[in-house]
Design an enzyme around this catalytic site. Structure first.
Site, PDB file in Angstrom:
ATOM      1  N   ASP A   1     -27.642 -11.088 -55.336  1.00 18.98           N
ATOM      2  CA  ASP A   1     -26.957  -9.863 -55.724  1.00 18.98           C
ATOM      3  C   ASP A   1     -27.929  -9.060 -56.585  1.00 18.98           C
ATOM      4  O   ASP A   1     -28.937  -9.585 -57.073  1.00 18.98           O
ATOM      5  CB  ASP A   1     -25.677 -10.188 -56.494  1.00 18.98           C
ATOM      6  CG  ASP A   1     -24.590  -9.138 -56.291  1.00 18.98           C
ATOM      7  OD1 ASP A   1     -24.939  -7.987 -56.003  1.00 18.98           O
ATOM      8  OD2 ASP A   1     -23.401  -9.480 -56.430  1.00 18.98           O
ATOM      9  N   CYS A   2     -27.619  -7.803 -56.767  1.00 10.52           N
ATOM     10  CA  CYS A   2     -28.529  -6.913 -57.491  1.00 10.52           C
ATOM     11  C   CYS A   2     -28.666  -7.332 -58.958  1.00 10.52           C
ATOM     12  O   CYS A   2     -27.670  -7.439 -59.675  1.00 10.52           O
ATOM     13  CB  CYS A   2     -28.012  -5.480 -57.407  1.00 10.52           C
ATOM     14  SG  CYS A   2     -29.118  -4.274 -58.126  1.00 10.52           S
TER      15      CYS A   2
END
Length: 765
Positions: free
Chosen positions: A293-294
């Protein structure tokens, strides 16, 4: 060359290409910068940035995130964004530059957000996953996923970061709306449908995209319902509940997975080798790509504090099994240096690159890298997809209360006052992860009701009354005036996950739009917006109470992203509809329900408590969880699986045959369901299993089957379920699935607390 020849096997092409790549080119394949930053839109034509061109020249880019994403975060608006056709042309331009200006001509994997529709200008906005789950219609959801895949791939998007398979344990969590509900079995069924719908028959088809399962794992069980908080969960529950949807989706062929931000028992998922290697790859046989995920890798050094710095965090992540980093910041900055310092072996890099390339070849990107802009213009936002969005929204609406059968409303019932902050604000019914929309594309509840009275517009009155979060009551008087002049009042209240799309505000006295210097935000749900309460925000409850005093029939419509616990409304409103965030066609769907053009068939996939103090209140808790508090019992206000209809259904003749089976035998469960009312309707027939005595403590009841059937008035049907090892097993003392001999109760009915029951005996082999 071998890797360019489609007649060679994928493995041959991958290995040949890998042998030709420099270390810099390999690392380039593992990073995913933000796609919207690679170009500038100049009157519908894009101009690639110097930074992007330099990256392509200096090793390449493996993937781009959100090339067509449009929202306040990206800064892309309706005015500055690209039309469906322009978007496809832009992706082609990016792809063409990467292929023609990199040494080896490796195409870029374009990844897009598609939780409930492609997050791009013009794409169809479907209801949020919590609404999708409430349909209990797996086939309909699969059809929606096919539509999303067609729209996304038509613009060159080849991967999507959905489905969200988190099991919700605390609905105060802001991302509850992105999830299907609280039950792992139901989520698993939808997970499989998602993979089948998104990925299609073959990934290299023009209507297929990669499904990325997220967030692996336990993300919906965070401490206090706070986003990305620690998860306190034993291995058995993790395997049995939270991992089940992921396992089923992997078995269905999912080729990408995203670890969660959170830690479990002190170990961040991003670097949890047991999750990413031992279970995912060794036990389940997953051979796809793992993408973060970012910001997840950075979080290891500045959040979890399990890494000394960026280089250490990047090495930990890739060594644990991460193949690609969303944003690409840490991998791009530190992996090359880590190899040079001999802190990272190149074989680990090769393994990750191999998985990325393998996925690109499976997608056919080397052979057919470009989109068809004309097809994009035809497919995206099509009438077919719009009709599908309306149908799904209608099936996802849950009728919670219908005192005196006040619903459906008669179209001859005089004037109707539509009042509330969610009555005519389109963005408030779309949910998070939504692109900017022209007002003409979104039908609000007011718009939907007005469409029913197109010949008599004067019969529909409107007042916003208040905002979602603001404490101002300046709109009360006008709302009361409208209500006094009406025969029936429809209150449209709830929450909002709308980010600041620059829509200005509304005049609370007239309902008219107006531009102000004040930037209003009514967002009380969505990613990062966790709450301490499940009550309505602002003065919405006070508005409803004031209007109730008028003595008019009162229908409450909730539009929201998490359950609402308002005992006063539940006790005093004559009817309550839970619509969740129903998407662009939500107004039509709600109006269809209100006036009986559609019979409600939605069922809750998440228990709604009486009070936030009851949490956790999910239905499948252990028998020892206790039955009451000092103030009240521990039962929810509305239980899992609950939902009313305009007709009635009866259940009879529940049978289990044979009544005795061996440990790994199979029994058939049948029940007769009859529509005893006077209107055609759909009923969700639910089967639960209860293990009466077990070595390991078990939930009192667990959903193990469901069927949605449509019956005409007076019509009966026999619904059949199969009960075998999959329905009876649990994770035993050795952390392996086991079916214990003994007595099981089979319960079938309308919802978890309204069932018939029969007994099944499992004997030792």
């Amino acid at each position: 060359m071998i890797y360019k020849d489609r007649n060679n096997s994928t493995s041959e092409r991958v290995e040949h290409l890998l042998s030709l790549m420099t270390l810099e080119e390999k690392i380039g394949q593992l990073i995913q910068p933000f796609g919207w930053q690679t170009y500038e839109n100049k009157d519908g034509k894009i101009e690639l940035t110097k930074e992007f061109k330099e990256q392509v020249k200096n090793g390449g880019i493996g993937s781009l995130y959100g090339v067509l994403r449009a929202d306040p975060w990206t800064g892309v608006t309706i005015e500055t964004g690209l039309s469906p056709e322009e978007g496809a042309e832009a992706v082609n331009e990016i792809q063409r530059y990467a292929i023609e200006h990199s040494r080896l001509g490796i195409p870029i994997l374009i990844g897009e957000e598609c939780s409930h529709g492609h997050m791009a200008i013009g794409a169809t906005v479907f209801p949020v996953p919590l609404s999708l789950g409430s349909t209990w219609n797996v086939d309909l959801y699969r059809e929606m996923c096919r539509a999303v895949a067609r729209e996304t791939r038509s613009q060159g998007g080849a991967a999507t970061y959905s489905p969200v398979l988190d099991v919700v344990r605390d609905p105060r969590w802001g991302r509850t709306e992105e999830c299907f509900g609280e039950d792992a079995y139901l989520i698993s069924e939808l997970a499989v449908a998602s993979v089948e719908g998104l990925q299609g028959e073959s990934l290299d088809q023009e209507d297929s995209v990669v499904a990325t399962l997220k967030h692996f794992v336990g993300y919906g069980s965070s401490e206090g319902g706070r986003n990305a908080g620690p998860v306190h969960m034993g291995k058995r529950e993790l395997l049995e509940v939270d991992m089940l949807p992921f396992k089923k989706a992997v078995e269905a062929g999912a080729v990408s997975i995203m670890p969660a931000y959170n830690e479990i028992d002190g170990m961040p998922c991003t670097t949890n080798r047991e999750l990413l290697q031992d279970i995912l790859r060794t036990e389940w046989g997953f051979d796809g790509m793992v993408i973060t995920d970012c910001g997840a890798i950075d979080m290891l050094a500045t959040g979890h504090d399990t890494a000394e710095g960026g280089l250490d965090a990047a090495v930990q992540a890739i060594s644990a099994g991460i193949d690609m980093e969303m944003s690409g910041e840490m991998f791009g900055k530190y992996l090359l240096e880590a190899v040079r310092q001999e802190k990272l072996d190149t074989s680990i890099v090769d393994t990750a690159v191999r998985r990325v390339l393998n996925l690109k070849f499976k997608l056919g990107l080397f052979d057919s890298p470009y989109a068809d802009p004309k097809n994009a213009a035809k497919v995206i936002g099509s009438e077919e997809h719009t009709a599908l969005a309306r149908k799904i929204a209608g099936e996802g609406i849950v009728l919670l209360k219908n005192e005196g059968k006040i619903l459906p409303l008669s179209k001859a019932s005089g004037k109707i006052a539509v009042i509330g902050p969610n009555a005519d604000v389109g963005y408030n019914q779309l949910g998070d992860y939504t692109s900017p929309q022209p007002s003409s594309k979104v039908t609000t509840v007011l718009g939907g009701i007005r469409s029913k009275f197109a010949e008599e517009p004067g019969r529909v009155l409107y007042a916003p009354g208040c905002r979602i979060k603001d404490d101002s009551k300046e709109g009360f008087d006008y709302a009361l005036t409208c209500a006094k002049d009406a025969d029936t009042v429809v209150m449209v209240v709830g929450g909002s996950s709308a980010r600041d799309f620059g829509e200005g505000s509304i005049d609370l006295k007239t309902g008219a739009s107006k531009v102000t210097d004040h930037s209003w935000s009514d967002m009380d749900c969505g990613e990062g917006i966790d709450r301490m309460s499940l009550k309505l925000s602002g003065v919405q409850l006070e508005l409803i109470q004031e209007i109730y005093k008028l003595g008019k029939p009162l229908v409450v419509v909730y539009i929201n992203g998490r359950p609402i616990a308002e005992p006063w409304i539940e006790d005093h409103a004559h009817a309550i509809l839970e619509a969740w965030y129903p998407g662009q066609e939500g107004g039509h769907a709600i109006a269809d329900i209100l006036f009986g053009d559609v019979n409600p068939s939605g069922k809750l996939t998440i228990s709604i408590p009486k009070h936030v103090g009851q949490l956790p209140v999910y239905y499948n808790g252990k028998r020892s969880r206790g039955k009451r508090y000092l103030e009240d019992d521990s039962q929810p206000r509305y239980p899992f699986g609950y939902g009313l209809s305009y007709t009635e259904f009866s259940y009879s003749n529940l049978t289990v045959q044979p009544e005795v089976i061996p440990a790994y035998g199979v029994a058939t469960v049948t029940v007769e369901v009859t529509n005893t009312g006077d209107m055609e309707g759909a009923e969700v027939v639910q089967m639960y299993i209860s293990d009466t005595v077990s070595v390991i403590t078990r939930p009192a009841k667990e959903l193990k089957g469901f069927r949605k059937v449509t019956l005409a008035p007076g019509e009966s049907t026999t619904v059949e379920f199969t009960v075998g090892a999959e329905q009876l097993e649990y994770i035993g003392l050795d952390y392996k699935p086991v079916v214990e001999p003994g007595e099981f109760r089979v319960l079938v009915g309308k919802h978890v607390n309204d069932t018939l029951h029969a007994t099944l005996i499992v004997q030792e082999d």
